[in-house]
Design an enzyme around this catalytic site. Structure first.
Site, PDB file in Angstrom:
ATOM      1  N   ASN A 150      12.079 -17.795  -8.260  1.00 31.46           N
ATOM      2  CA  ASN A 150      10.944 -17.135  -8.696  1.00 31.46           C
ATOM      3  C   ASN A 150       9.565 -17.984  -8.668  1.00 31.46           C
ATOM      4  O   ASN A 150       8.603 -17.702  -8.306  1.00 31.46           O
ATOM      5  CB  ASN A 150      10.992 -16.506 -10.021  1.00 31.46           C
ATOM      6  CG  ASN A 150      11.165 -17.504 -11.233  1.00 31.46           C
ATOM      7  OD1 ASN A 150      11.810 -18.575 -10.906  1.00 31.46           O
ATOM      8  ND2 ASN A 150      10.497 -17.240 -12.409  1.00 31.46           N
ATOM      9  N   GLY A 226      17.887 -20.394 -14.541  1.00 31.84           N
ATOM     10  CA  GLY A 226      18.469 -19.059 -14.013  1.00 31.84           C
ATOM     11  C   GLY A 226      18.738 -17.773 -14.931  1.00 31.84           C
ATOM     12  O   GLY A 226      18.469 -17.976 -16.138  1.00 31.84           O
ATOM     13  N   THR A 230      24.586 -16.418 -15.047  1.00 32.12           N
ATOM     14  CA  THR A 230      25.021 -17.694 -14.461  1.00 32.12           C
ATOM     15  C   THR A 230      25.164 -19.055 -15.423  1.00 32.12           C
ATOM     16  O   THR A 230      26.076 -19.862 -15.205  1.00 32.12           O
ATOM     17  CB  THR A 230      23.917 -18.198 -13.378  1.00 32.12           C
ATOM     18  OG1 THR A 230      23.717 -16.802 -12.702  1.00 32.12           O
ATOM     19  CG2 THR A 230      24.393 -19.151 -12.508  1.00 32.12           C
ATOM     20  N   GLU A 248      17.941 -22.963 -19.276  1.00 38.23           N
ATOM     21  CA  GLU A 248      16.658 -21.955 -19.306  1.00 38.23           C
ATOM     22  C   GLU A 248      17.170 -20.763 -18.686  1.00 38.23           C
ATOM     23  O   GLU A 248      17.181 -20.739 -17.494  1.00 38.23           O
ATOM     24  CB  GLU A 248      15.616 -22.633 -18.562  1.00 38.23           C
ATOM     25  CG  GLU A 248      15.230 -24.230 -19.253  1.00 38.23           C
ATOM     26  CD  GLU A 248      14.782 -24.352 -20.487  1.00 38.23           C
ATOM     27  OE1 GLU A 248      14.157 -23.216 -21.038  1.00 38.23           O
ATOM     28  OE2 GLU A 248      15.106 -25.365 -21.163  1.00 38.23           O
ATOM     29  N   CYS A 282       9.647 -16.024 -15.655  1.00 38.39           N
ATOM     30  CA  CYS A 282      10.614 -15.648 -17.073  1.00 38.39           C
ATOM     31  C   CYS A 282       9.641 -15.456 -18.358  1.00 38.39           C
ATOM     32  O   CYS A 282      10.480 -14.802 -19.101  1.00 38.39           O
ATOM     33  CB  CYS A 282      11.641 -16.882 -17.063  1.00 38.39           C
ATOM     34  SG  CYS A 282      10.554 -18.511 -17.150  1.00 38.39           S
ATOM     35  N   GLU A 461      13.179 -27.990 -22.183  1.00 40.93           N
ATOM     36  CA  GLU A 461      12.463 -29.124 -21.092  1.00 40.93           C
ATOM     37  C   GLU A 461      11.040 -29.380 -21.677  1.00 40.93           C
ATOM     38  O   GLU A 461      10.658 -29.098 -22.820  1.00 40.93           O
ATOM     39  CB  GLU A 461      12.477 -28.173 -19.835  1.00 40.93           C
ATOM     40  CG  GLU A 461      13.737 -27.943 -19.403  1.00 40.93           C
ATOM     41  CD  GLU A 461      13.821 -27.040 -17.979  1.00 40.93           C
ATOM     42  OE1 GLU A 461      12.991 -26.404 -17.818  1.00 40.93           O
ATOM     43  OE2 GLU A 461      14.612 -27.794 -17.114  1.00 40.93           O
TER      44      GLU A 461
HETATM   45  P1  NDP Z   1      20.634 -17.248 -10.640  1.00 44.47           P
HETATM   46  O1  NDP Z   1      21.320 -17.360 -12.000  1.00 44.47           O
HETATM   47  O2  NDP Z   1      21.107 -15.959  -9.969  1.00 44.47           O
HETATM   48  O3  NDP Z   1      20.447 -18.418  -9.887  1.00 44.47           O
HETATM   49  C1  NDP Z   1      19.645 -19.641 -10.420  1.00 44.47           C
HETATM   50  C2  NDP Z   1      20.367 -20.913  -9.554  1.00 44.47           C
HETATM   51  O4  NDP Z   1      21.614 -21.064  -9.688  1.00 44.47           O
HETATM   52  C3  NDP Z   1      20.194 -20.565  -7.761  1.00 44.47           C
HETATM   53  O5  NDP Z   1      20.005 -21.697  -7.280  1.00 44.47           O
HETATM   54  C4  NDP Z   1      21.480 -20.220  -7.728  1.00 44.47           C
HETATM   55  O6  NDP Z   1      21.943 -20.221  -6.417  1.00 44.47           O
HETATM   56  C5  NDP Z   1      22.463 -20.788  -8.628  1.00 44.47           C
HETATM   57  N1  NDP Z   1      23.889 -20.419  -8.851  1.00 44.47           N
HETATM   58  C6  NDP Z   1      24.075 -19.399  -8.827  1.00 44.47           C
HETATM   59  N2  NDP Z   1      25.540 -19.098  -9.181  1.00 44.47           N
HETATM   60  C7  NDP Z   1      25.899 -20.314  -9.611  1.00 44.47           C
HETATM   61  C8  NDP Z   1      27.151 -21.182 -10.351  1.00 44.47           C
HETATM   62  N3  NDP Z   1      28.080 -20.271 -10.453  1.00 44.47           N
HETATM   63  N4  NDP Z   1      26.929 -22.213 -10.325  1.00 44.47           N
HETATM   64  C9  NDP Z   1      26.055 -22.992  -9.992  1.00 44.47           C
HETATM   65  N5  NDP Z   1      24.738 -22.325  -9.674  1.00 44.47           N
HETATM   66  C10 NDP Z   1      24.700 -21.069  -9.299  1.00 44.47           C
HETATM   67  O7  NDP Z   1      19.103 -16.756 -11.145  1.00 44.47           O
HETATM   68  P2  NDP Z   1      18.091 -16.352 -10.135  1.00 44.47           P
HETATM   69  O8  NDP Z   1      17.732 -17.244  -8.912  1.00 44.47           O
HETATM   70  O9  NDP Z   1      18.306 -15.006  -9.781  1.00 44.47           O
HETATM   71  O10 NDP Z   1      16.612 -16.563 -10.985  1.00 44.47           O
HETATM   72  C11 NDP Z   1      16.230 -15.529 -11.967  1.00 44.47           C
HETATM   73  C12 NDP Z   1      16.808 -15.613 -13.335  1.00 44.47           C
HETATM   74  O11 NDP Z   1      16.267 -16.893 -13.766  1.00 44.47           O
HETATM   75  C13 NDP Z   1      16.162 -14.690 -14.298  1.00 44.47           C
HETATM   76  O12 NDP Z   1      17.018 -14.344 -15.216  1.00 44.47           O
HETATM   77  C14 NDP Z   1      14.961 -15.377 -14.907  1.00 44.47           C
HETATM   78  O13 NDP Z   1      14.631 -15.062 -16.474  1.00 44.47           O
HETATM   79  C15 NDP Z   1      15.545 -16.837 -14.933  1.00 44.47           C
HETATM   80  N6  NDP Z   1      14.708 -17.970 -15.389  1.00 44.47           N
HETATM   81  C16 NDP Z   1      14.544 -18.494 -16.355  1.00 44.47           C
HETATM   82  C17 NDP Z   1      13.588 -19.239 -16.810  1.00 44.47           C
HETATM   83  C18 NDP Z   1      13.484 -20.178 -17.907  1.00 44.47           C
HETATM   84  O14 NDP Z   1      12.706 -21.088 -17.905  1.00 44.47           O
HETATM   85  N7  NDP Z   1      14.337 -19.816 -18.978  1.00 44.47           N
HETATM   86  C19 NDP Z   1      12.324 -19.701 -15.770  1.00 44.47           C
HETATM   87  C20 NDP Z   1      12.742 -18.882 -14.369  1.00 44.47           C
HETATM   88  C21 NDP Z   1      13.594 -17.941 -14.115  1.00 44.47           C
HETATM   89  P3  NDP Z   1      21.850 -18.942  -5.360  1.00 44.47           P
HETATM   90  O15 NDP Z   1      20.492 -18.697  -5.321  1.00 44.47           O
HETATM   91  O16 NDP Z   1      22.396 -19.309  -4.075  1.00 44.47           O
HETATM   92  O17 NDP Z   1      22.622 -17.851  -6.172  1.00 44.47           O
END
Ligand code: NDP
Length: 482
Positions: A150, A226, A230, A248, A282, A461
């Protein structure tokens, strides 16, 4: 077609398997570049490079590390326009937003930790019986930094900068959905001469290379941003190996709007807090709780404001909302709008995809959507949608608003709009969230702790908190003769 490369041991390398993943431009819905589908062989190269670099980097003075951070920051500033264009194309966000927020913030992250590392102190505790304790803080080793799509470069740098400033070596993985600016960051690291192996960037699928990074025995610290699911998967692999973990995760943030608020400021900021970056931050507000005596007025004014938002070409300076990031996400967001109606909600505006094919944009655009009439316990009000969708609900009393705000499993951010200082303070204390904004939104001081409670995350963080996370404390206890 342009092929992104991994950054390993200071070099830009193709994946050893020669296997690639399509990279889409969300505004057009078309593939425009290819991403390495990294595998365990690429990870081995990165681990070897980081292991070799670590002892020297950890022993490098803070001043030297700080200098590298500053040079990276300066280089990001010099390449601002190019980076912003790449971010907008890769993610679908308005170019104006990438120019104003994403890329400047990535630069600030490096700049901030360039300074913070020089001011990072450790505690000492003197005991009257002639004993001095002090805390040694040492870099830990190889850190995995995994970030979402994002705010691609912004969140990537938010992890990498403190990790390497603290003397660790890093293996980082951007989301495979938005890899381009991470690739450009590799070029920048080469340009400033960052020592080989200090930062390694691997591209590929999360469930493949991301998972392998998390499980790898040579990686002892993991910083992840993420989705909550995940995060749970990562914790289940990392916890039995006793890795240090910062997560996070998702959110379902509420904004509480009281009738005594500064109405004009609230209205303007709330439009932003709901729809900035197509609602894909987020910290975006996804539930608006509005005191009943201003509910109808707010509803009319807010919907009017939402209808005035321009959804369109990310390159157009007048665009407020670009495309959402992927076809899969587009379908997910639309399915939640359907669900909201099945659950009894009324769509006040938006509610469907926006067709921009006449402008040559066959991508994934969604009209900003406002829904009312839903109970707080329904799925629409409980699950993270992460798109340009918000619900509005009325409340009568402060206690009721608090209960509604705290009624989800998440606890990332909250917003309170009131001119009543005592109420603001009461709510700030009682809200389940890692950050509480009073009469503002997304005002960020990088020195403050950042993170969530409940299922929005573990750890913090930002500022010195993250430098503590990326270092291992050791108590040294000296007894001396009096
Ligand atoms: P994901 O959890 O799908 O992915 C985040 C990252 O993790 C990506 O690089 C992804 O790779 C990787 N990933 C996926 N599966 C695994 C695994 N099993 N082991 C290790 N790494 C993995 O999140 P999104 O990218 O869809 O992001 C959106 C989410 O992030 C929302 O829920 C949002 O709320 C959250 N978010 C939270 C923030 C915070 O500060 N709390 C800030 C911003 C977002 P790949 O893309 O290749 O699947």
């Amino acid at each position: 077609m342009f092929k992104i490369r991994n950054y390993i041991n200071g070099e830009l390398l193709p994946p050893l398997s020669n296997s690639y993943i399509d990279n889409y431009e969300p505004a057009r819905g078309e593939v425009y570049s290819l991403i390495p589908r990294s595998s365990s062989e690429d990870l081995k190269l990165a681990i070897d490079a980081a292991k070799e670099a670590f002892p020297k980097w950890a022993a490098t003075s803070k001043e030297v590390r700080s200098d590298f951070m500053r040079k990276i920051s300066e280089r990001i500033d010099e390449r601002l326009e190019e980076l912003a264009k790449a971010e907008s194309k890769d993610n679908g966000k308005p170019l104006s937003l990438a120019m104003k927020v994403d890329i400047p913030r990535a630069s600030k992250n490096f700049n901030f930790f360039s300074s913070a590392i020089k001011h990072f102190e450790s505690e000492s505790h003197f005991m009257e019986e002639g004993v001095l304790n002090y805390t040694l803080r040492s870099p830990i080793g190889i850190a995995a930094c995994i970030s979402p799509w994002n705010l691609p470069l912004y969140l990537f740098s938010w992890k990498i900068a403190p990790a390497i400033a603290a003397g660790n070596c890093v293996i980082a993985k951007p989301s495979e959905i938005t890899p381009m600016t991470a690739y450009l960051l590799s070029e920048i690291c080469q340009e400033v001469g960052l020592p080989k192996g200090v930062l390694n960037i691997l591209h590929g699928y999360g469930h493949e290379i991301g998972k392998e990074m998390v499980a790898h025995d040579d990686i002892s610290i993991i910083s992840f941003t993420g989705g909550t699911k995940t995060g749970e998967d990562i914790a289940s692999i990392a916890a039995p190996k006793f890795k240090k973990l910062s997560l996070e995760l998702g959110g379902k943030n509420a904004s509480m709007i009281f009738s005594d608020c500064n109405y004009e400021k609230m209205l303007k900021t709330t439009l932003r807090s709901v729809f900035a970056n197509q609602g894909q931050i987020c910290l975006c507000t996804s539930r608006l709780l509005v005191q009943r005596d201003i509910y109808e007025k707010f509803k009319a004014d807010f919907v009017k404001g939402v209808k005035g938002l321009k959804v369109g070409d990310p390159n157009d300076p007048n665009t407020d909302q670009g495309a959402v990031v992927s076809e899969q996400h587009f379908k997910k967001v639309l399915s939640y709008i359907d669900l909201a109606q099945q659950e009894g909600g009324t769509v006040l505006c938006g509610g469907k995809a926006k067709d921009l094919s006449s402008e040559g944009k066959n991508g994934w655009f969604i009209e900003p959507t406002v829904i009312e009439g839903l109970d707080h316990s329904c799925r629409t009000n409980q699950e993270e949608i992460f798109g340009p969708v918000v619900t509005i609900q009325p409340f009568d009393k402060e206690e009721e608003a608090l209960e509604l705000a705290n009624s989800t499993k998440y606890g990332l951010a909250s917003v309170v709009w009131t001119e009543n200082l005592s109420r603001a303070q009461r709510l700030a204390t009682s809200l389940h969230s890692g950050i509480c904004w009073i009469n503002c939104w997304l005002v960020r001081d990088l020195r403050t702790p950042f993170g969530g409670v409940k299922q929005s995350g573990v750890g913090r963080e930002g500022g010195f908190e993250v430098l503590k996370f990326f270092t291992e404390p050791k108590n040294v206890c000296i007894q001396f003769d009096r």
